[in-house]
Write a protein that holds these residues in place. Sequence first.
Motif, PDB file in Angstrom:
ATOM      1  N   SER A  25     -22.227 -18.459   0.462  1.00 46.93           N
ATOM      2  CA  SER A  25     -22.026 -17.857   1.791  1.00 46.93           C
ATOM      3  C   SER A  25     -20.558 -17.951   2.189  1.00 46.93           C
ATOM      4  CB  SER A  25     -22.911 -18.550   2.826  1.00 46.93           C
ATOM      5  OG  SER A  25     -24.278 -18.416   2.478  1.00 46.93           O
ATOM      6  N   ARG A  26     -19.955 -19.113   1.988  1.00 48.15           N
ATOM      7  CA  ARG A  26     -18.535 -19.264   2.327  1.00 48.15           C
ATOM      8  C   ARG A  26     -17.654 -18.359   1.473  1.00 48.15           C
ATOM      9  NH1 ARG A  26     -18.237 -25.901   2.587  1.00 48.15           N
ATOM     10  NH2 ARG A  26     -19.418 -26.158   4.553  1.00 48.15           N
ATOM     11  N   GLU A  27     -17.951 -18.237   0.201  1.00 48.28           N
ATOM     12  CA  GLU A  27     -17.143 -17.391  -0.678  1.00 48.28           C
ATOM     13  C   GLU A  27     -17.226 -15.924  -0.283  1.00 48.28           C
ATOM     14  OE1 GLU A  27     -16.791 -16.219  -5.428  1.00 48.28           O
ATOM     15  OE2 GLU A  27     -18.074 -17.873  -4.774  1.00 48.28           O
ATOM     16  N   ARG A  56     -33.605 -18.213  -3.947  1.00 50.71           N
ATOM     17  CA  ARG A  56     -33.007 -19.504  -3.606  1.00 50.71           C
ATOM     18  C   ARG A  56     -33.876 -20.320  -2.655  1.00 50.71           C
ATOM     19  NH1 ARG A  56     -28.942 -15.847  -4.122  1.00 50.71           N
ATOM     20  NH2 ARG A  56     -27.339 -16.391  -5.659  1.00 50.71           N
ATOM     21  N   GLY A  57     -34.971 -19.755  -2.215  1.00 51.79           N
ATOM     22  CA  GLY A  57     -35.854 -20.517  -1.342  1.00 51.79           C
ATOM     23  C   GLY A  57     -36.874 -21.345  -2.091  1.00 51.79           C
ATOM     24  N   ALA A 109     -32.261 -33.172  -8.710  1.00 48.12           N
ATOM     25  CA  ALA A 109     -30.882 -32.685  -8.792  1.00 48.12           C
ATOM     26  C   ALA A 109     -30.830 -31.166  -8.665  1.00 48.12           C
ATOM     27  CB  ALA A 109     -30.262 -33.130 -10.115  1.00 48.12           C
ATOM     28  N   LEU A 110     -31.808 -30.466  -9.237  1.00 51.83           N
ATOM     29  CA  LEU A 110     -31.824 -29.004  -9.117  1.00 51.83           C
ATOM     30  C   LEU A 110     -32.054 -28.571  -7.668  1.00 51.83           C
ATOM     31  CD1 LEU A 110     -33.766 -27.887 -12.317  1.00 51.83           C
ATOM     32  CD2 LEU A 110     -31.389 -27.432 -11.753  1.00 51.83           C
ATOM     33  N   GLN A 132     -26.776 -26.633  -2.117  1.00 56.01           N
ATOM     34  CA  GLN A 132     -25.320 -26.598  -2.070  1.00 56.01           C
ATOM     35  C   GLN A 132     -24.792 -25.252  -2.548  1.00 56.01           C
ATOM     36  OE1 GLN A 132     -23.555 -29.041  -0.766  1.00 56.01           O
ATOM     37  NE2 GLN A 132     -21.641 -27.885  -1.047  1.00 56.01           N
ATOM     38  N   LEU A 133     -25.442 -24.672  -3.532  1.00 54.98           N
ATOM     39  CA  LEU A 133     -25.008 -23.371  -4.032  1.00 54.98           C
ATOM     40  C   LEU A 133     -25.153 -22.297  -2.971  1.00 54.98           C
ATOM     41  CD1 LEU A 133     -24.073 -21.675  -6.470  1.00 54.98           C
ATOM     42  CD2 LEU A 133     -26.473 -21.414  -7.111  1.00 54.98           C
ATOM     43  N   HIS A 134     -26.213 -22.350  -2.197  1.00 54.01           N
ATOM     44  CA  HIS A 134     -26.403 -21.372  -1.135  1.00 54.01           C
ATOM     45  C   HIS A 134     -25.267 -21.448  -0.115  1.00 54.01           C
ATOM     46  CE1 HIS A 134     -28.580 -18.704   1.556  1.00 54.01           C
ATOM     47  NE2 HIS A 134     -28.440 -19.597   2.539  1.00 54.01           N
TER      48      HIS A 134
END
Length: 771
Positions: free
Chosen positions: A517-519, A486-487, A504-505, A511-513
């Motif tokens: 983490s929250r999930e 993800r880096g 956009a990617l 945002q996915l990272h």
Amino acid sequence: MTLTARIQLIAIGSVLATSILVLAFVSYRTDQRLQQSIGASLAARVGHHAQLVQDTVDTHLTQLHALLRGPAVAQYLATGALGQLTLRLHAQAAASPDLLQARLIDADGRERIRIDRTDDALRIRPADELQDKSGRDYVLRTLALPRGQIYISRLDLNREGGVIQVPHVPTLRLAAPLIDANGSRRGVLVLNLRGTALLPPARLGSVTLRMTDETGSYLVHPEDGWLHGQELHSGHDFMAEFGIPLPAPPPRRLQSVVQSRATAARPAPPTEALTRRETVAPSPPVPVAHTEKAAEGPAPPPSPVETSQAGQTTPSATARPVSTGSTLTDTDHLAPPGPTPGPTTGVATPPPQSAGARPGPDAAAARPGPDSGAAPPAPLRPTSETREDAPEIELLTLTAGARSYDAAASWIVLSQGVVPRRWLLVVALPTEVRHALGGTDLLRTGAVTAGIALLAAGCALLLIHGTTRRLTDLSEIADRLAAGDRGVAIEVQGRDEVGRLARALNQMTAQLHITLSRETRAKNLLQIANTELRRSNGELEDFARATAHDLKTPLRALCVLPTWIEEDLDAIHGPLAAHLSEMRAQTTRLEALVDGLLTYSLIGRDRRGAETFDPAPVVARIVATLSPPAGFRIEAPDLPATVRMVPTEFEIALRNLLQNAIQHHDRQDGQITIRLLTPRNSIVLEVEDDGPGIPEADRARLMLPLRTGKTREEGGGSGLGLAFVAKIAARWGGCLEIEDAPNRGTRLRLSLPAELQDPKDRHDPQTGLAA
């Protein structure tokens, strides 16, 4: 498959799809033009054959009117003599090969004269062979007609003695009443026409003809087995073959009055007017050669399906549109026997007399002389002023099984009789003939389209190659993101669609990272909460079980103390005795409540899993231990041989359901039915009683612990019976339902899944946590 390959395939597919659409459009237009041309040709055939049928019937109607006006009929009406009329009918039959029978039937329905045609020979039946026709429908109908009217029967199979004649002889009957000068009915004159002479041929090369009556029963069909399905009760008709009803007949048809010179010179009553219905439009006139000498004018070009060899047809290179109501020039197929239209008037004329045929004695009647007192009749011709209505010819597409046809249909209406007869004529051509006609054009168009498609596909691949290179680089970076890196960041190049996709990617990766983490944090917190909840519930159940166990000893002592007090005192009366009895009852109720709580806490602690056992002995043992009142009947019909459940839970559930039904019944006699059903993927235990029932508003509340529908004074229990069953249902993912019985009472239904899965092994499909 890579994105580059997909884009290339899409480009090639688009070119191919466009080519196919162009080819389909060209094929459709070619087929449409062929279909219009063939439809016009079929419509012309329908009009031609409809006119032939109409003219043939008109010819015989003219002959019947001539008989009615002749001296032989006049002599019979005046004197009753049969000799001259017999000779006249014999001459008429000899001159008309299509005439099967000529008969005179008197007013009582008895045949007085009968002339039969057998093997092309005429025979006058003697008196002992004449039959009684008084009950025949056509006789009764004709006797009721006024003078000058004609009854045209259905075209059906001839019957002798009420039995259909074999081989089958299709027959059309023309009948007219004989009424003398005083108005007395003296009989009926009947001409039986050979149906095959009226009907068109069933096959003309590749073209097939069908003709039905108003009911859909076939009069003409390429297959003999489909003929006369209604009379023969074979079930073969238009609906059975094509699966659609007959086209609706036209609502109104104008009639043309056919008059003779005699009636024009001396007007006859309206009932004596001979009428005929137009079936083919007069324009554009395309004459058809029916005799040795063709009509004037050059022959029109051939139709799209021409005759090539004996009985065979080959597609023509061109098709001639034929207007509705015109006639075809395919004379090899269309020239029928019998009457033919005249070269100028279009009115039917009698067929030419064969060589050597000798005219009968009534030949002069058809051609009156000076002694007849009437002017010689002129050829019948329709009045052109009334020909305002061309026949309605409908183009159809018919499907019979796996075969389809292009067809044209038209109704033939015989309105000359009092009861109009309608026949539907259908001319059909298999669609494969049309497809064969358009096959050459389709192949040529397909070759040109394929060449253009290959050229367009090559150009598209060259244009796509440069664009797909950047997409390949973008897909490699996306694979690294999917592998967990993800880096990584995508290098943005340009401001076109690919550049916007790269930006956009990058935003989506960041945002996915954050979201992952929250999930993860939320899932960990939920797992800790579930663990704590299970621990707390376990401690609560342990406490309830220990408390219930510890209370049992003092409760037993409290149950015994009132008895000891009664034994120590010599005599107990009044309030003291009542208080001791109430103390004993309350202690017993408290002990039952503690036992119930202990049992409730132990549900689910049984380490044994589901077992397969015979439920019948268990049911019998539980019923015996309950000791229901003498008036109760407990039935358990049709129990399955085996059932798979936890045995202790089955006993707890069944015992509490039965106790609930017995304890809350409002009568001393009652009936309780136990059912154990095993529908697909479930096990259902039902207990149905005929008691007072449970109000719908209380049903959900009664499945909670310590809830009862009655007070202690009214006979209420501990409030744990249905709670036991509800807990068993919840443990295995089932349900407990309370509903009204069909007549009176309550039906309690426990439903469990057929495969009992321990709650610790079940997981929430959304969170993935243990249930």
